[in-house]
Design a protein around this motif. Sequence first.
Motif, PDB file in Angstrom:
ATOM      1  N   GLN A  96       0.826  -1.202   0.000  1.00 49.87           N
ATOM      2  CA  GLN A  96       0.000   0.000   0.000  1.00 49.87           C
ATOM      3  C   GLN A  96       0.868   1.262   0.000  1.00 49.87           C
ATOM      4  N   MET A 142      -2.727  -2.705  -5.090  1.00 51.76           N
ATOM      5  CA  MET A 142      -3.865  -2.692  -4.182  1.00 51.76           C
ATOM      6  C   MET A 142      -4.523  -4.069  -4.103  1.00 51.76           C
ATOM      7  N   LYS A 143      -4.512  -4.814  -5.204  1.00 47.04           N
ATOM      8  CA  LYS A 143      -4.992  -6.191  -5.161  1.00 47.04           C
ATOM      9  C   LYS A 143      -4.126  -7.024  -4.229  1.00 47.04           C
ATOM     10  N   THR A 167      -2.556  -5.825  -1.665  1.00 50.37           N
ATOM     11  CA  THR A 167      -2.903  -5.388  -0.313  1.00 50.37           C
ATOM     12  C   THR A 167      -4.131  -6.115   0.206  1.00 50.37           C
ATOM     13  N   ARG A 168      -5.112  -6.334  -0.688  1.00 55.99           N
ATOM     14  CA  ARG A 168      -6.344  -7.028  -0.308  1.00 55.99           C
ATOM     15  C   ARG A 168      -6.163  -8.537  -0.257  1.00 55.99           C
ATOM     16  N   ASP A 207      -5.715 -10.362  -3.006  1.00 53.77           N
ATOM     17  CA  ASP A 207      -6.194 -10.974  -4.245  1.00 53.77           C
ATOM     18  C   ASP A 207      -5.044 -11.533  -5.073  1.00 53.77           C
TER      19      ASP A 207
END
Length: 329
Positions: free
Chosen positions: A221, A287-288, A290-291, A293
């Motif tokens: 992030q 960001m994926k 970070t999640r 994914d």
Amino acid sequence: MENNHLRTFVLIAGLTALFMGIGYLIGGQIGMIIALVLAGAGNFFSYWNADKIVLSMYKAKEVDSSHPDPVVRAYAQDVEEMVSNAGMPMPRITIIENPQPNAFATGRNPENAAVAATTGLLSMLNRREVRGVMGHELAHVRNRDTLTMTITATIAGAISALANFAFFFGGNDRERPGGLIGTLAIMFLAPMAASLVQMAISRGREYEADAGGAEISGDPQALASALQKIEQIAHGGARGQGGAVNMDAERNPATAHMFIINPLNGRGADNLFSTHPATQNRVEVLMKMTRGDTPPSKPHSPRKTGKKVDLPAFARPVDGKKNTKSPWE
């Protein structure tokens, strides 16, 4: 990963073949042999001297964790910590006096590498973001991208120079394949083809270094936030208006692919002629991650401890609450 390395090898081979082909069109078999020798000599020189040339070009100054400036000291400390956690050899840590926030890595291998951050990067980004950026640069070092990009830049530059010589050397225009039209085609199309190959290699490497940098810093992030800030400041936003100018990079555009964000103003788009992927595309991938994914790239360091890389102390919560301590303390 393996497919990316194979593609890079094929593209470098294509650049070398293009260079030899131009030599053949200019001077026949002798010209092709001369071109091959020049390519080998250029690569040999770049292999041993790339880091010295680039660092001298940007007037980089070496620093360490004992530096009196607290911001520079924290920057060096974070690089040293990430290098230790990743089990990598320690690179030279340098800073460049430049208002544009940016960073790059150089060197022929991890044992002879250097990382550089501009003063603009250290002054405009917080500590977590700078740490994320330098994790990206350390990933380049670990993946040996610095050597790959040096070789491609050398060959691409040699192709451009040889193509310009084509107009003045190689015999009468009628004796050359295609005559004058063929010569003009060499002059304009060969450098363009070389640039496209160089850019294709560079863009693929940036995505891979983003993933590796997120793994090394433990904070995808922060890297995503840093990329957005650098893009905004360096290029003046999506419209490319204004922005901090990196005059040294403008004078040496062949080094643009080395930076984490293209230092040349007005070239932020993810198109055919861009040395870097679109920043927004890179941010979305991070960001994926970070999640959860998309998993980060697998470690490539010689020391595989299997331990998760934690956030630095300044980025961790305190008693379950957000850490309000200054990111540069």
